[in-house]
Design a protein around this motif. Sequence first.
Motif, mmCIF file in Angstrom:
data_model
loop_
_atom_site.group_PDB
_atom_site.id
_atom_site.type_symbol
_atom_site.label_atom_id
_atom_site.label_comp_id
_atom_site.label_asym_id
_atom_site.label_seq_id
_atom_site.Cartn_x
_atom_site.Cartn_y
_atom_site.Cartn_z
ATOM 1 N N ILE A 157 34.442 43.422 42.748
ATOM 2 C CA ILE A 157 35.047 42.283 43.099
ATOM 3 C C ILE A 157 36.435 42.087 42.402
ATOM 4 O O ILE A 157 36.548 42.277 41.204
ATOM 5 C CB ILE A 157 34.118 40.693 43.006
ATOM 6 C CG1 ILE A 157 33.664 40.582 41.456
ATOM 7 C CG2 ILE A 157 32.785 40.793 43.750
ATOM 8 C CD1 ILE A 157 33.140 39.364 41.092
ATOM 9 N N VAL A 158 37.299 41.255 43.041
ATOM 10 C CA VAL A 158 38.415 40.741 42.315
ATOM 11 C C VAL A 158 38.256 39.125 42.358
ATOM 12 O O VAL A 158 38.307 38.473 43.458
ATOM 13 C CB VAL A 158 39.877 41.106 43.218
ATOM 14 C CG1 VAL A 158 41.073 40.534 42.682
ATOM 15 C CG2 VAL A 158 39.868 42.942 43.500
ATOM 16 N N GLY A 159 38.485 38.601 41.218
ATOM 17 C CA GLY A 159 38.152 37.219 41.057
ATOM 18 C C GLY A 159 38.968 36.537 40.103
ATOM 19 O O GLY A 159 39.661 37.157 39.398
ATOM 20 N N ILE A 176 35.808 34.234 44.531
ATOM 21 C CA ILE A 176 36.099 35.611 44.692
ATOM 22 C C ILE A 176 37.149 35.863 45.686
ATOM 23 O O ILE A 176 36.941 35.235 46.896
ATOM 24 C CB ILE A 176 34.636 36.167 45.126
ATOM 25 C CG1 ILE A 176 33.822 36.279 43.654
ATOM 26 C CG2 ILE A 176 34.923 37.801 45.554
ATOM 27 C CD1 ILE A 176 32.340 36.794 44.332
ATOM 28 N N GLU A 183 37.971 34.442 37.811
ATOM 29 C CA GLU A 183 37.458 34.430 36.487
ATOM 30 C C GLU A 183 36.171 35.251 36.541
ATOM 31 O O GLU A 183 35.621 35.735 37.657
ATOM 32 C CB GLU A 183 37.019 32.932 36.167
ATOM 33 C CG GLU A 183 35.866 32.218 37.148
ATOM 34 C CD GLU A 183 35.582 30.747 36.603
ATOM 35 O OE1 GLU A 183 36.756 30.239 36.400
ATOM 36 O OE2 GLU A 183 34.754 30.486 36.236
ATOM 37 N N ALA A 184 35.605 35.719 35.268
ATOM 38 C CA ALA A 184 34.419 36.428 35.272
ATOM 39 C C ALA A 184 33.264 35.725 35.864
ATOM 40 O O ALA A 184 33.118 34.604 35.689
ATOM 41 C CB ALA A 184 34.187 36.953 33.699
ATOM 42 N N LYS A 241 40.763 44.906 38.878
ATOM 43 C CA LYS A 241 41.851 44.303 39.125
ATOM 44 C C LYS A 241 42.539 44.430 40.534
ATOM 45 O O LYS A 241 43.283 43.650 40.868
ATOM 46 C CB LYS A 241 43.294 44.790 38.307
ATOM 47 C CG LYS A 241 42.470 44.470 36.640
ATOM 48 C CD LYS A 241 44.023 44.873 35.744
ATOM 49 C CE LYS A 241 43.392 44.515 34.276
ATOM 50 N NZ LYS A 241 44.442 45.226 33.298
ATOM 51 N N LEU A 249 27.297 44.974 39.355
ATOM 52 C CA LEU A 249 28.411 44.063 39.540
ATOM 53 C C LEU A 249 29.717 44.548 38.773
ATOM 54 O O LEU A 249 29.450 44.502 37.477
ATOM 55 C CB LEU A 249 28.261 42.451 39.454
ATOM 56 C CG LEU A 249 29.670 41.768 39.750
ATOM 57 C CD1 LEU A 249 29.992 41.730 41.142
ATOM 58 C CD2 LEU A 249 29.414 40.353 39.305
ATOM 59 N N TYR A 250 30.804 44.856 39.292
ATOM 60 C CA TYR A 250 31.878 45.375 38.395
ATOM 61 C C TYR A 250 33.063 44.551 38.867
ATOM 62 O O TYR A 250 33.443 44.106 39.957
ATOM 63 C CB TYR A 250 32.357 46.832 38.956
ATOM 64 C CG TYR A 250 31.308 47.765 38.433
ATOM 65 C CD1 TYR A 250 31.013 48.227 37.234
ATOM 66 C CD2 TYR A 250 30.563 48.514 39.459
ATOM 67 C CE1 TYR A 250 30.024 49.055 36.829
ATOM 68 C CE2 TYR A 250 29.403 49.183 39.077
ATOM 69 C CZ TYR A 250 29.176 49.670 37.828
ATOM 70 O OH TYR A 250 28.297 50.541 37.563
ATOM 71 N N HIS A 251 33.763 43.813 37.949
ATOM 72 C CA HIS A 251 35.032 43.093 38.142
ATOM 73 C C HIS A 251 36.318 44.191 37.833
ATOM 74 O O HIS A 251 36.394 44.853 37.060
ATOM 75 C CB HIS A 251 35.361 42.299 36.960
ATOM 76 C CG HIS A 251 34.225 41.041 37.080
ATOM 77 N ND1 HIS A 251 32.941 41.193 36.576
ATOM 78 C CD2 HIS A 251 34.387 39.573 37.631
ATOM 79 C CE1 HIS A 251 32.372 40.060 36.911
ATOM 80 N NE2 HIS A 251 33.250 39.113 37.343
#
Length: 482
Positions: free
Chosen positions: A425-427, A404, A429-430, A457, A453-455
Amino acid sequence: MYPNWLAQRVKMTPNRKALTFGQQSWTFQQLFDEVLEVAGSLKTFGVENGDRIAILSPSKPALIVTIHACWQLGCEVVLLNERLSDGELSYQIDDAQPTLLLVDGGYEERVAIHSPVTMNVLKEKTSVKFEIEDEWPLERTMSIMYTSGTTGNPKGVRQTVQNHTTNATASAFNMGVQSDDVWLCTMPVFHISGLSIFIRSVLYGMEVRLYSKFDLSQVVDDLVNGEVTRMSVVSVMLERILRELEDRDVSVSPRLLTMLVGGGPVPSNYLERAIARGIPILQTYGMTETSSQTATLAPEDAVRKLGSSGKPLYLSFIKIDQATNPFEEGEICIRGGHVTPGYIGRNASTASQVNGWLHTGDIGYFDDEGYLYVVDRRSDLIISGGENIYPAEVENAILQHPMIREAGVCGMSDEKWGQVPAAFIVGDEALSLESLQAFLQDKLAAYKMPKVLYHVKVMPRNASNKLLRRELRAWLTSESKA
């Protein structure tokens, strides 16, 4: 100088009931006898006046006795939150540097690296005599409680003899004191809302009916049957009580004089439903740094000023920073003998006051009659079931994950708890919510865990590259989360 709280109370009303727990009860004299016995046992560990003792225990009579025993020896008491993760407990113990760490049986493994002493071992020690102080200096630190700062680093808040006594006295001026008062305590004693009840008990000569946990059915029985006259709750507890009363189609006994509601804004729907069930709701505003209440709605204003936290208590001063007219919003600032003189450990050099005022970070306003309304308990603060959760603390824990790169946390509405943490989060990978929660298990208490939890950009930031959490909250209510 102030009188030794418990010793003075025993001189005045030794046979008045002090504490009830289940089927057991203690008079103030009986409580004092047990306190002196435990204090004498503590002396065998080399405990001296001015030492700092940390205690990790659920709310039970042994905890109350031990706290008073420490105070009889002139010791500072660090109250540790049993709901914290092992890592969080270790941080606070390392920061406080206690002379002795006392734990309830079953907790020793959680803090084993700090060489704890169980309360059972303490009981087995032969008690020795010691000299009881008749008077205590006002500036003596009695308790230390950790509260998270906006940077995410917990701060150990000092609460002195003057802080506690001023607060209890001002509260009595506002609510009144009855000779047959009984305060129902389901709030954790490691929180100021719980500890302050026991301090009021000694100063007022009042019985406390103690529960280790919030037992909804039994609590409602007590309220309906007239077993208690006072109670402190947070919004989530109030709603559960209301639902149970409505399901039973009953009202509380007229013997209930006060139900203090703090820990965050109370929905107007709750207040209206409480009035319908005969609950005398008094909204209150306070914090760890003010040893509990600093403003409370007076009983006669409960209906007329629904939603207000009332006026500053008699010994308190509140101003709205940079506001000059009624209804102008600004930061709530507090002054008075109940305001902490400062912090300990890593934050010992952090000033608690600026020109005599505690800047709370909370936003509020006064109406045209001088009644305080709290608009927001700090713009980013998450209040979940009465527990304060600072997003920065959760973000700092999340960012320890190697995959992360950026993290942002805000509160999202929850029917049961009021609010729960939502993480963005900006990570690289998923990452699933479950795997993140597993990673955070030894870093955060369960109530601080992100529930969604939201991914994304990119994180929303201002020109100074500061995270805009208000944008995160907007994302939660929009169709697109990025």
